[in-house]
Structure formats: structure tokens, C-alpha cells
Design a protein around this motif. Structure first.
Motif, PDB file in Angstrom:
ATOM      1  N   ILE A  44       3.082  -0.413   6.146  1.00  0.00           N
ATOM      2  CA  ILE A  44       2.329   0.071   4.978  1.00  0.00           C
ATOM      3  C   ILE A  44       1.461  -1.072   4.457  1.00  0.00           C
ATOM      4  CG2 ILE A  44       2.472   1.092   2.682  1.00  0.00           C
ATOM      5  CD1 ILE A  44       5.279   2.083   3.433  1.00  0.00           C
ATOM      6  N   LYS A  45       0.184  -0.832   4.354  1.00  0.00           N
ATOM      7  CA  LYS A  45      -0.742  -1.878   3.926  1.00  0.00           C
ATOM      8  C   LYS A  45      -0.896  -1.888   2.409  1.00  0.00           C
ATOM      9  CE  LYS A  45      -3.381  -2.060   8.237  1.00  0.00           C
ATOM     10  NZ  LYS A  45      -4.720  -1.982   8.868  1.00  0.00           N
ATOM     11  N   ALA A  46      -1.077  -3.089   1.865  1.00  0.00           N
ATOM     12  CA  ALA A  46      -1.267  -3.248   0.422  1.00  0.00           C
ATOM     13  C   ALA A  46      -2.724  -3.575   0.135  1.00  0.00           C
ATOM     14  CB  ALA A  46      -0.362  -4.354  -0.110  1.00  0.00           C
ATOM     15  N   ASP A  47      -3.283  -2.917  -0.873  1.00  0.00           N
ATOM     16  CA  ASP A  47      -4.653  -3.210  -1.287  1.00  0.00           C
ATOM     17  C   ASP A  47      -4.701  -4.347  -2.303  1.00  0.00           C
ATOM     18  OD1 ASP A  47      -5.805  -1.264   0.326  1.00  0.00           O
ATOM     19  OD2 ASP A  47      -5.614   0.296  -1.210  1.00  0.00           O
ATOM     20  N   VAL A  48      -3.728  -4.384  -3.230  1.00  0.00           N
ATOM     21  CA  VAL A  48      -3.744  -5.376  -4.308  1.00  0.00           C
ATOM     22  C   VAL A  48      -2.337  -5.912  -4.533  1.00  0.00           C
ATOM     23  CG1 VAL A  48      -4.269  -5.822  -6.742  1.00  0.00           C
ATOM     24  CG2 VAL A  48      -5.666  -4.187  -5.455  1.00  0.00           C
ATOM     25  N   PHE A  49      -2.227  -7.227  -4.687  1.00  0.00           N
ATOM     26  CA  PHE A  49      -0.998  -7.889  -5.130  1.00  0.00           C
ATOM     27  C   PHE A  49      -1.366  -8.663  -6.388  1.00  0.00           C
ATOM     28  CE2 PHE A  49       3.226  -9.661  -3.862  1.00  0.00           C
ATOM     29  CZ  PHE A  49       3.365 -10.566  -4.903  1.00  0.00           C
ATOM     30  N   ASP A  84      -2.138   4.895  -2.678  1.00  0.00           N
ATOM     31  CA  ASP A  84      -1.525   5.185  -3.976  1.00  0.00           C
ATOM     32  C   ASP A  84      -2.598   5.515  -4.999  1.00  0.00           C
ATOM     33  OD1 ASP A  84       1.126   4.957  -3.350  1.00  0.00           O
ATOM     34  OD2 ASP A  84       1.275   2.840  -3.895  1.00  0.00           O
ATOM     35  N   ALA A  85      -2.279   6.454  -5.904  1.00  0.00           N
ATOM     36  CA  ALA A  85      -3.225   6.808  -6.962  1.00  0.00           C
ATOM     37  C   ALA A  85      -3.311   5.714  -8.007  1.00  0.00           C
ATOM     38  CB  ALA A  85      -2.805   8.129  -7.612  1.00  0.00           C
ATOM     39  N   ASN A  86      -2.215   4.936  -8.155  1.00  0.00           N
ATOM     40  CA  ASN A  86      -2.203   3.864  -9.147  1.00  0.00           C
ATOM     41  C   ASN A  86      -1.168   2.829  -8.741  1.00  0.00           C
ATOM     42  OD1 ASN A  86       0.399   4.913 -10.082  1.00  0.00           O
ATOM     43  ND2 ASN A  86      -0.823   6.546 -11.020  1.00  0.00           N
ATOM     44  N   ALA A  88       1.634   2.168  -9.974  1.00  0.00           N
ATOM     45  CA  ALA A  88       3.030   2.606 -10.096  1.00  0.00           C
ATOM     46  C   ALA A  88       3.458   3.497  -8.936  1.00  0.00           C
ATOM     47  CB  ALA A  88       3.235   3.342 -11.411  1.00  0.00           C
ATOM     48  N   SER A  89       2.593   3.688  -7.957  1.00  0.00           N
ATOM     49  CA  SER A  89       2.884   4.571  -6.814  1.00  0.00           C
ATOM     50  C   SER A  89       3.247   5.974  -7.275  1.00  0.00           C
ATOM     51  CB  SER A  89       4.017   3.994  -5.955  1.00  0.00           C
ATOM     52  OG  SER A  89       3.617   2.775  -5.373  1.00  0.00           O
ATOM     53  N   ALA A  90       2.638   6.394  -8.386  1.00  0.00           N
ATOM     54  CA  ALA A  90       2.921   7.718  -8.944  1.00  0.00           C
ATOM     55  C   ALA A  90       1.899   8.716  -8.411  1.00  0.00           C
ATOM     56  CB  ALA A  90       2.887   7.673 -10.469  1.00  0.00           C
ATOM     57  N   GLY A  91       2.092   9.150  -7.189  1.00  0.00           N
ATOM     58  CA  GLY A  91       1.204  10.129  -6.601  1.00  0.00           C
ATOM     59  C   GLY A  91       0.217   9.507  -5.624  1.00  0.00           C
ATOM     60  N   ALA A  92      -0.400  10.379  -4.835  1.00  0.00           N
ATOM     61  CA  ALA A  92      -1.330   9.922  -3.809  1.00  0.00           C
ATOM     62  C   ALA A  92      -2.770  10.052  -4.292  1.00  0.00           C
ATOM     63  CB  ALA A  92      -1.132  10.739  -2.538  1.00  0.00           C
ATOM     64  N   ASP A  93      -3.603   9.151  -3.797  1.00  0.00           N
ATOM     65  CA  ASP A  93      -5.035   9.214  -4.038  1.00  0.00           C
ATOM     66  C   ASP A  93      -5.639  10.095  -2.936  1.00  0.00           C
ATOM     67  OD1 ASP A  93      -7.729   8.884  -4.412  1.00  0.00           O
ATOM     68  OD2 ASP A  93      -7.666   6.700  -4.579  1.00  0.00           O
ATOM     69  N   GLU A  94      -5.761  11.380  -3.224  1.00  0.00           N
ATOM     70  CA  GLU A  94      -6.181  12.331  -2.203  1.00  0.00           C
ATOM     71  C   GLU A  94      -7.571  12.006  -1.663  1.00  0.00           C
ATOM     72  OE1 GLU A  94      -4.313  14.410  -0.817  1.00  0.00           O
ATOM     73  OE2 GLU A  94      -2.592  14.375  -2.183  1.00  0.00           O
ATOM     74  N   PRO A 110       1.553   7.161   0.951  1.00  0.00           N
ATOM     75  CA  PRO A 110       1.884   8.587   1.065  1.00  0.00           C
ATOM     76  C   PRO A 110       2.069   9.048   2.510  1.00  0.00           C
ATOM     77  CG  PRO A 110       0.009   8.256  -0.408  1.00  0.00           C
ATOM     78  CD  PRO A 110       0.238   6.956   0.293  1.00  0.00           C
ATOM     79  N   GLY A 111       1.391   8.391   3.463  1.00  0.00           N
ATOM     80  CA  GLY A 111       1.460   8.835   4.843  1.00  0.00           C
ATOM     81  C   GLY A 111       2.574   8.208   5.651  1.00  0.00           C
ATOM     82  N   ALA A 112       3.290   7.257   5.081  1.00  0.00           N
ATOM     83  CA  ALA A 112       4.389   6.609   5.797  1.00  0.00           C
ATOM     84  C   ALA A 112       5.626   7.494   5.781  1.00  0.00           C
ATOM     85  CB  ALA A 112       4.709   5.262   5.158  1.00  0.00           C
ATOM     86  N   PRO A 113       6.488   7.384   6.781  1.00  0.00           N
ATOM     87  CA  PRO A 113       7.734   8.170   6.767  1.00  0.00           C
ATOM     88  C   PRO A 113       8.595   7.786   5.570  1.00  0.00           C
ATOM     89  CG  PRO A 113       7.775   6.525   8.521  1.00  0.00           C
ATOM     90  CD  PRO A 113       6.379   6.535   7.981  1.00  0.00           C
TER      91      PRO A 113
END
Length: 446
Positions: A44-49, A84-86, A88-94, A110-113
Motif C-alpha cells: 500500500i503506497k502512502a501519499d503523505v507522511f 484515502d478520502a482523508n 483518517a482513512s475514513a472512506g475512499a476517494d472515488e 481501499p483496493g488492498a485486501p
């Protein structure tokens, strides 16, 4: 108005805030790095740390496309994973994941198992626990383990006490009673005369020598607990307590007994500091203390710890002993915290035991003021507390996300969007309520 009178208070405030920021930054970084690195390991790739929140002060993008940044307000941090939509990983950015290839979608949260998402979420608290274990492990090596025969490493600095014991002295007897093996020393001390000074026989340079010094556990300040009556009264490490309300205190047990029997009445302590005698008045506070067998007991305390008049010679522990000790310490903090929470919920102990950011910041500053070992120990305790809090099954916390992932693993699909919105709103309300209670306790509880 004399503005110079504010300088000491401002200095104390700045020191407290600095200690709090340092402790929190270390803990948050480890927590978020746990999420990041396990996410990376599971694909799973991270956009921001981000360390801190708010306006970005510094940022750099690495070769993997992750933006590492430091934000203006050092009160938290986050990792925003791809898709991630935000934060907090609260939902997917469709919009972000629409049109991605299966390989590209697999690299999003969202796409990871579900197993990869669960491991990534759980890694934050786990890394907090690992940090605590490593700190306790290092402290065990730093402090060492006392060894038989009981031998003086060095004298503990106590005001007005002459160092009649010397490094290397082997304690043969005290008050005519032969010293036992170390595991029996606690019970042995209880049999000694309730008096001070006492006669010691030591083996020094191959010869038996008799010296006279304080009781092994005298009434002196070995440590000061932050946010207690002793801390507020200005008691300092090394103060020797000669009497309480005029009653002599030869041993720490004498002091403990007088404080416990005082039923919270104000006490006047006669102390020696830097060779000068003075009186200090303070009022003990009711405190709820965890019991070894579970549960709590309420006692009147002033907030100091005692100890031996000398540091015993030690040996370095084995790796196994140090790790076992570190794990046991983390387990103790977790079990006592959970027990304390349960007892607060049931009303068995006061809700004032829950502290908020102000109390934690004050404790940070107090721990730092007592020296680096105490501050590092505090970081380990706080790291365990942060890891435990994040595992609570409350939506918006890591534990809440793990519950959602468990639901998905069983049912075969995540909770619906409407249910997620309701649950996340409820979780946020719970967290805000806990924060308000903590801040209220910081301001109004003794």
C-alpha cells in the motif's frame, strides 16, 4: 505592574511545552511510521507522511512519491495512503481510484485486501508498544540488576548526611543482624530497629570495618511524583525529612504511617536541604493506586518515593532478562490502565484519574526537569498509553478501523456508506467527550 515577575513562569511554561512537544513528536512519529512501513511492506503506497497538522512548514517528496512533511502544529500526525478520502482513512476517494488498473488499485488503501489493511492499521499501536519495550529494555541495561553479596556502588546524595559508606563496601551486618541474600532483603529491613542512625559492619579492602550512618531506608526524598502535593510544595530529590508535625521520622515507614493516618490533614515537614533546616507545609491528596492482585486502593499520599541510602553494585542483565522485563512493564501499564478505566466507569474510583493534554504536558515538563532517565521513562509510559488508546474499538481510532475490517472479513463487504458516516460521527463525539472530560479534570481536579 512588574513584568519581570512573569519571567520564571514563562520559562517554566516554555520548558513544559518543549518537553511535551518532544515527547509527543517521538511517539507520534513511531506510531505513524508503523502504519507507513507496514503499509509499504504489504503493497500500500502512502501519499503523505506528516508530523504535525495545519500549514506545512517543510516538505520533501521521496522517490516512491511519498511527501514527507512537518506541519505548524505539533499535536499529532498522520499518514495519508493512496486512495484515502482523508488522513483518517475514513472512506475512499472515488475520483482518485476511478479508472485505475487492477495493479494500481492494489497499491491503494481501499483496493488492498482486508488482511493488508488490517495489518497496516494495527501497526501503529504495535510500534508504540515496541518503542516502550525497547526503552524499558535499554533502561534495564542502564540501571543494571543488583547482585549478591550486597555491595555499595555509591552513596545516594542526601542533604546533611556524611558518606561513611564507601564504594566497594560489602554490607555484612546492620544493627548486629547479618545481611541476607538480596531476595530476602526487603523482609530483613522490616526487622531492623526503627531508629537512625544504625551501626553497620562492612568488608572494606579485606578488613571488617564498623561505620555509623542512617537507617537503610530513611525518610528522604528519593523521587518526586509530578502533579502531587510534594511537587507543588517544592520538595526536591535528596531532601532529608527529620520530622512531621514535630514527630521524628527515622525511616520512610515512619513517614508513610504518619501521612496515611493523617486523614488528609495539612502536614508540616521539617527537612534538611543543603545543610540548612526548614519547614515545609503541604496537604496530602487522595490517590487511587493499582494493586498487584488487581483492583485499586485509595490512600493519602504526598507524592514522594524513597529508597536505599546507597546504590547497590549491579550487573548487566541478559538480553532475555531485559526483554522480559520490558514486556512485563508494558503489560503492567496496559492492565492497570484498563483496570483503572473500568473502575472509573463503575464509580469505584474518581474520574479525576483521567487527565487531558494540560495534565500530560505538565507531567512531561516535570519528568524532564528530573533528568533524562525520568523523561525517557515517561516517554515509554506515554507511548504505551497512546498505543492502548488507539486500540479502543471506537470509530476514527485504529481500533475502530480494525472492527470495520473484521466485519468485512466475516460478511464479505465493508459497512455501508451511511452506516460508516453515523459510526464515525459517533466515534468523533466520544473522543471529543473524553477530551473535554480530561481538560475539565486538568483544570478543576486537585
Amino acid at each position: 505592574m512588574d513584568m519581570t515577575g512573569l519571567i520564571p513562569d514563562f520559562g517554566n511554561l516554555a520548558f513544559t511545552l518543549l518537553a511535551f512537544v518532544v515527547a509527543l513528536t517521538i511517539i507520534v512519529f513511531i506510531h505513524e511510521y508503523g502504519h507507513y512501513i507496514v503499509g509499504k511492506w504489504t503493497g500500500i503506497k502512502a501519499d503523505v507522511f506528516s508530523i504535525g497538522i495545519g500549514p506545512v512548514l517543510f516538505k520533501r517528496t521521496d522517490k516512491h512519491g511519498t511527501q514527507w512533511q512537518v506541519a505548524a502544529f505539533p499535536v499529532g500526525g498522520y499518514v495519508k495512503f493512496r486512495g484515502d478520502a482523508n488522513a483518517a482513512s475514513a472512506g475512499a476517494d472515488e475520483d482518485a481510484i476511478r479508472g485505475l488498473t487492477p495493479e494500481e488499485r492494489r497499491a491503494t488503501m481501499p483496493g488492498a485486501p482486508v488482511w493488508a489493511r488490517a495489518l497496516t492499521v494495527a501497526a501503529g499501536p504495535v510500534f508504540n508498544f515496541v518503542l516502550s519495550v525497547l526503552i524499558f529494555f535499554g533502561m534495564a541495561y542502564y540501571q543494571g540488576i543488583a547482585t549478591d553479596p550486597l555491595t555499595v556502588k555509591q552513596m545516594v546524595p542526601i542533604s546533611g548526611v556524611e558518606n561513611t559508606l564507601e564504594p566497594g563496601d560489602q554490607i555484612l551486618s546492620i544493627a548486629g543482624q547479618t545481611t541476607p541474600p538480596l531476595e530476602e532483603f526487603g523482609a530483613y529491613v522490616e526487622t531492623l530497629p526503627d531508629d537512625s542512625p544504625l551501626h553497620y559492619v562492612v568488608l572494606r579492602d579485606g578488613a571488617e570495618v564498623e561505620v555509623t550512618t542512617l537507617h537503610p531506608y530513611p525518610a528522604f526524598v528519593g523521587s518526586v511524583t509530578p502533579q502531587t502535593a510534594a511537587a507543588d510544595a517544592g520538595l526536591e530529590k535528596g531532601d532529608l525529612i527529620l520530622a512531621v508535625n514535630g514527630t521524628p521520622t527515622a525511616t520512610f515507614e515512619d513517614l508513610r504511617g504518619i501521612v496515611g493516618e493523617g486523614d488528609g490533614e495539612a502536614l508540616t515537614l521539617t527537612i534538611v536541604r543543603d545543610g540548612e533546616q526548614s519547614d515545609v507545609t503541604l496537604t496530602p491528596r487522595r490517590m487511587d493506586l493499582p494493586l498487584p492482585e488487581g483492583g485499586f486502593e485509595t490512600r493519602w499520599l504526598i507524592g514522594i518515593g524513597g529508597g536505599l541510602i546507597f546504590e547497590p553494585a549491579t550487573r548487566a542483565p541478559s538480553i532475555g532478562e531485559a526483554i522480559t522485563g520490558g514486556v512485563s512493564q508494558v503489560q503492567y501499564i496496559i492492565t492497570s490502565s484498563l483496570s483503572g478505566l473500568w473502575h472509573m466507569i463503575t464509580g469505584a474510583i474518581s474520574s479525576c484519574n483521567l487527565r487531558g493534554p494540560i495534565g500530560i504536558a505538565e507531567t512531561s515538563g516535570a519528568a524532564a526537569s528530573q533528568g533524562m532517565p525520568d523523561f525517557i521513562w515517561f516517554i515509554a509510559v506515554l507511548s504505551t498509553a497512546v498505543g492502548l488508546l488507539n486500540l479502543f474499538p471506537i470509530p476514527v481510532l485504529d481500533g475502530g478501523h480494525l472492527v470495520f475490517h473484521a466485519y468485512e472479513a466475516v460478511v464479505g463487504r465493508p459497512p455501508g456508506d451511511r452506516a460508516m458516516r453515523v459510526l464515525l460521527a459517533a466515534g468523533l463525539a466520544i473522543i471529543l467527550s473524553i477530551m473535554v472530560l480530561g481538560i475539565t479534570n486538568d483544570l478543576f481536579c486537585p
